[in-house]
Design a protein around this motif. Structure first.
Motif, short mmCIF file in Angstrom:
data_model
loop_
_atom_site.label_atom_id
_atom_site.label_comp_id
_atom_site.label_asym_id
_atom_site.label_seq_id
_atom_site.Cartn_x
_atom_site.Cartn_y
_atom_site.Cartn_z
N GLU A 79 -7.98 39.45 6.02
CA GLU A 79 -7.04 39.41 6.68
C GLU A 79 -7.24 37.85 6.87
OE1 GLU A 79 -8.39 41.37 10.81
OE2 GLU A 79 -7.62 43.31 10.31
N LYS A 80 -5.62 37.79 6.20
CA LYS A 80 -5.96 35.55 6.51
C LYS A 80 -5.10 34.99 7.74
CE LYS A 80 -3.11 35.56 2.26
NZ LYS A 80 -3.58 35.20 1.09
N LEU A 81 -4.79 34.21 8.04
CA LEU A 81 -3.70 33.38 8.85
C LEU A 81 -2.98 32.84 8.12
CD1 LEU A 81 -5.51 31.44 11.30
CD2 LEU A 81 -4.37 33.97 11.81
N GLU A 82 -1.95 32.88 8.21
CA GLU A 82 -0.80 32.62 7.18
C GLU A 82 -0.33 31.35 7.75
OE1 GLU A 82 0.47 34.01 5.05
OE2 GLU A 82 -0.12 35.90 5.12
N ALA A 83 0.11 30.25 6.99
CA ALA A 83 0.87 28.52 7.21
C ALA A 83 1.93 28.85 8.48
CB ALA A 83 1.09 28.35 5.81
N PRO A 84 2.08 28.15 9.25
CA PRO A 84 3.13 28.26 9.58
C PRO A 84 4.72 28.47 9.23
CG PRO A 84 1.52 26.52 10.46
CD PRO A 84 1.10 26.88 9.33
N GLY A 85 4.88 29.03 9.06
CA GLY A 85 6.82 28.91 8.26
C GLY A 85 7.16 29.60 7.23
N GLN A 86 5.31 30.71 7.16
CA GLN A 86 5.38 31.00 5.55
C GLN A 86 5.61 32.47 5.69
OE1 GLN A 86 1.41 30.60 3.63
NE2 GLN A 86 1.66 31.62 1.94
N GLY A 87 5.53 33.06 7.15
CA GLY A 87 6.10 34.34 7.45
C GLY A 87 4.06 35.17 6.31
N ARG A 88 4.66 36.65 6.30
CA ARG A 88 4.27 37.02 5.47
C ARG A 88 4.72 37.58 3.43
NH1 ARG A 88 2.26 42.79 8.29
NH2 ARG A 88 0.59 42.51 6.44
N GLY A 89 5.81 36.48 3.62
CA GLY A 89 5.62 36.56 1.43
C GLY A 89 6.55 38.15 1.55
N PHE A 90 6.81 38.08 0.55
CA PHE A 90 7.81 39.58 -0.12
C PHE A 90 6.99 40.83 -0.35
CE2 PHE A 90 9.38 42.01 -3.05
CZ PHE A 90 10.24 42.48 -3.19
N ARG A 91 7.77 41.57 0.44
CA ARG A 91 6.67 42.76 0.70
C ARG A 91 7.49 44.37 -0.28
NH1 ARG A 91 4.57 44.83 6.35
NH2 ARG A 91 7.09 43.93 6.95
N PHE A 92 7.13 45.31 -0.99
CA PHE A 92 7.53 46.22 -1.72
C PHE A 92 8.55 46.80 -0.35
CE2 PHE A 92 8.27 49.92 -4.02
CZ PHE A 92 8.76 49.60 -5.33
N GLY A 93 9.59 46.80 -0.39
CA GLY A 93 10.54 47.25 0.26
C GLY A 93 9.73 47.67 1.83
N GLY A 94 10.04 48.97 2.56
CA GLY A 94 9.01 48.98 3.99
C GLY A 94 8.18 49.26 3.48
N PHE A 95 7.55 49.40 2.39
CA PHE A 95 5.89 50.04 2.51
C PHE A 95 5.12 49.07 2.30
CE2 PHE A 95 9.23 52.32 0.38
CZ PHE A 95 9.03 53.18 0.16
N THR A 96 4.05 49.86 3.39
CA THR A 96 2.67 48.40 4.10
C THR A 96 1.23 49.07 3.12
OG1 THR A 96 3.97 47.25 5.29
CG2 THR A 96 1.42 47.13 5.32
N VAL A 258 7.62 59.60 0.24
CA VAL A 258 8.50 58.62 -0.78
C VAL A 258 10.16 58.76 -1.64
CG1 VAL A 258 7.91 56.91 -1.94
CG2 VAL A 258 5.86 57.26 -0.09
N LYS A 259 9.37 60.65 -3.01
CA LYS A 259 11.00 60.32 -3.26
C LYS A 259 11.89 60.50 -2.67
CE LYS A 259 12.09 63.32 -7.30
NZ LYS A 259 11.96 64.27 -8.08
N GLU A 260 12.09 61.19 -1.52
CA GLU A 260 13.38 61.14 -0.48
C GLU A 260 13.78 60.63 0.51
OE1 GLU A 260 11.97 64.61 1.88
OE2 GLU A 260 12.13 66.07 0.57
N LYS A 261 12.99 59.01 0.84
CA LYS A 261 12.96 58.00 1.56
C LYS A 261 13.76 57.25 0.17
CE LYS A 261 13.61 54.88 5.02
NZ LYS A 261 14.03 55.82 6.34
N MET A 262 13.09 57.25 -0.68
CA MET A 262 13.87 56.14 -1.97
C MET A 262 15.06 56.47 -2.54
SD MET A 262 10.65 55.18 -4.06
CE MET A 262 11.79 53.95 -5.30
N GLU A 263 15.63 57.97 -2.67
CA GLU A 263 16.44 58.12 -2.78
C GLU A 263 18.22 58.16 -1.36
OE1 GLU A 263 15.78 62.58 -3.71
OE2 GLU A 263 15.35 61.71 -6.04
N GLU A 264 17.19 58.51 -0.43
CA GLU A 264 18.08 58.29 0.77
C GLU A 264 18.54 57.07 1.09
OE1 GLU A 264 17.52 57.71 5.26
OE2 GLU A 264 16.89 59.28 4.91
N MET A 265 17.96 55.45 0.75
CA MET A 265 17.82 54.40 0.53
C MET A 265 18.91 54.18 -1.08
SD MET A 265 14.57 52.81 1.68
CE MET A 265 14.62 50.69 0.82
N ARG A 266 18.87 54.72 -1.51
CA ARG A 266 19.49 53.98 -2.73
C ARG A 266 21.00 54.89 -3.20
NH1 ARG A 266 17.13 57.16 -6.55
NH2 ARG A 266 15.41 55.12 -7.10
#
Length: 281
Positions: A79-96, A258-266
Motif C-alpha cells: 500500500e502506498k500513497l499516490e501523488a496528488p493528481g496521479q490517481g491509481r494509474g492504468f488498470r486492466f479493465g475492471g479487474f483488481t 471472466v470469459k462471459e464478462k469479456m464477451e459481454e463487453m466485447r
C-alpha cells in the motif's frame, strides 16, 4: 576460520527456524516489459505513446510484500500513497487483484479478486510445481541461491502473457499458442526461479512455491520478480489469516465468469461502434 564462521552461521540458522513463532517478511519488486509495437500502424505520436507508458507504469511495476511463517503466507501489493493528481494509474479493465493466501502444508490457496465492483474469493488446491533443480548458484543480497526451472501452463486471462500476433510469420502448427481476438497467448512459458536454503521455507512470491528454500527471484516470460528486502522475526508480528471476503468460487468457475464478462463487453463495444458508424450518415 571460514569453516568456523560457516558452522556458527548454520547453528544460528537452525536456532532461528526452530523457533515456535518463527515469521518473516520479504519485499519483492515486480516488473513486466510491454511491447509497444502493438501500437504500430496507428496514428499515434511518440509523445502519446510516452503518455500511455506513464499511465501503465503502475501496472507494469509493482511492489509486493510476502509475510510468511513455516507453512503459511500472505502475498499482497504494498500500500502506498499516490501523488496528488496521479490517481491509481492504468488498470486492466475492471479487474483488481487482492491478497493471496497460501498454506504449503495443507496445499490450500485462496486469492481475492474484484471484477467491476464484485468481489470473489478463488479457492483451489494447487499441485506441487514440477521444478527441475540445478547446481547453478548466484548471490542475491546476503543469500546464496540455487537455480530451478519448470514449464508452466499460462492463464489465458493474464494480460502479461499476451502478445501481438504477427500475420507475416508462419502460423504455429505445433499448437503451442492460442489466438484470441488477434492476440497470441503461449500455452506454456519457461519459469526460472532462484531460491535460498538459508531460509528453509517452501514458499515464494505469488503462485510460486515448492522448493527447499524461500524463492528470492522469478523470471517468467516478460515478468521478473526480485526480492529486495528480507526481515526475519520482525519485532511487529503480523497475523497470517486466510481471507474470507467475496463469493467463493473455484479457479475454473472464476475463469468462466471472466470469459462471459469479456464477451459481454466485447459485444457492447461492437454495438457501440456500429451505432457510431451509422450515425455518421
Amino acid at each position: 576460520m571460514k569453516s568456523i564462521v560457516t558452522l556458527v552461521f548454520a547453528f544460528c540458522s537452525v536456532v532461528t527456524f526452530a523457533q515456535k513463532n518463527f515469521q518473516g517478511k520479504a519485499v519483492y519488486q515486480s516488473k513486466t516489459s510491454f511491447d509497444m509495437s502493438r501500437f504500430e500502424g496507428r496514428e499515434m505520436s511518440e509523445q502519446r505513446k510516452k503518455q500511455i507508458m506513464e499511465r501503465m507504469k503502475n501496472m507494469l511495476e509493482k511492489t509486493y510484500v510476502l509475510t510468511f511463517n513455516k507453512t503459511s503466507s500472505i502475498y499482497k501489493e504494498e500500500e502506498k500513497l499516490e501523488a496528488p493528481g496521479q490517481g491509481r494509474g492504468f488498470r486492466f479493465g475492471g479487474f483488481t487483484e487482492g491478497i493471496q493466501y497460501k498454506n504449503t502444508s495443507d496445499k490450500k490457496l485462496l486469492e481475492e479478486r474484484e471484477m467491476f465492483g464484485k468481489k470473489f474469493l478463488i479457492s483451489e488446491e494447487p499441485e506441487l510445481p514440477q521444478w527441475e533443480m540445478t547446481a547453478e548458484t548466484k548471490q542475491i543480497g546476503n543469500y546464496l541461491c540455487y537455480k530451478a526451472t519448470m514449464m508452466k501452463k499460462t492463464d489465458a486471462f493474464d494480460w502479461r502473457n499476451m502478445r501481438r500476433r504477427d500475420d507475416n510469420k508462419p502460423k504455429d502448427t505445433t499448437k503451442t499458442k492460442e489466438v484470441v481476438e488477434g492476440v497470441e497467448i503461449p500455452k506454456e512459458v519457461l519459469v526460472t526461479a532462484w531460491y535460498t536454503p538459508q531460509i528453509p521455507v517452501s514458499n515464494g512470491p505469488g503462485e510460486y512455491w515448492g522448493l527447499p528454500g524461500l524463492i528470492l527471484e522469478v523470471n517468467s516470460d516478460k515478468t521478473t520478480i526480485l526480492c529486495t528486502e528480507v526481515v526475519l522475526n520482525p519485532k511487529e508480528k503480523i497475523q497470517i489469516e486466510a481471507p474470507t471476503k467475496g463469493d467463493k468460487v473455484t479457479r475454473e468457475e472464476y475463469n468462466k465468469i471472466v470469459k462471459e464478462k469479456m464477451e459481454e463487453m466485447r459485444e457492447m463495444f461492437r454495438n457501440r461502434r456500429g451505432g457510431e458508424r451509422r450515425g455518421r450518415f
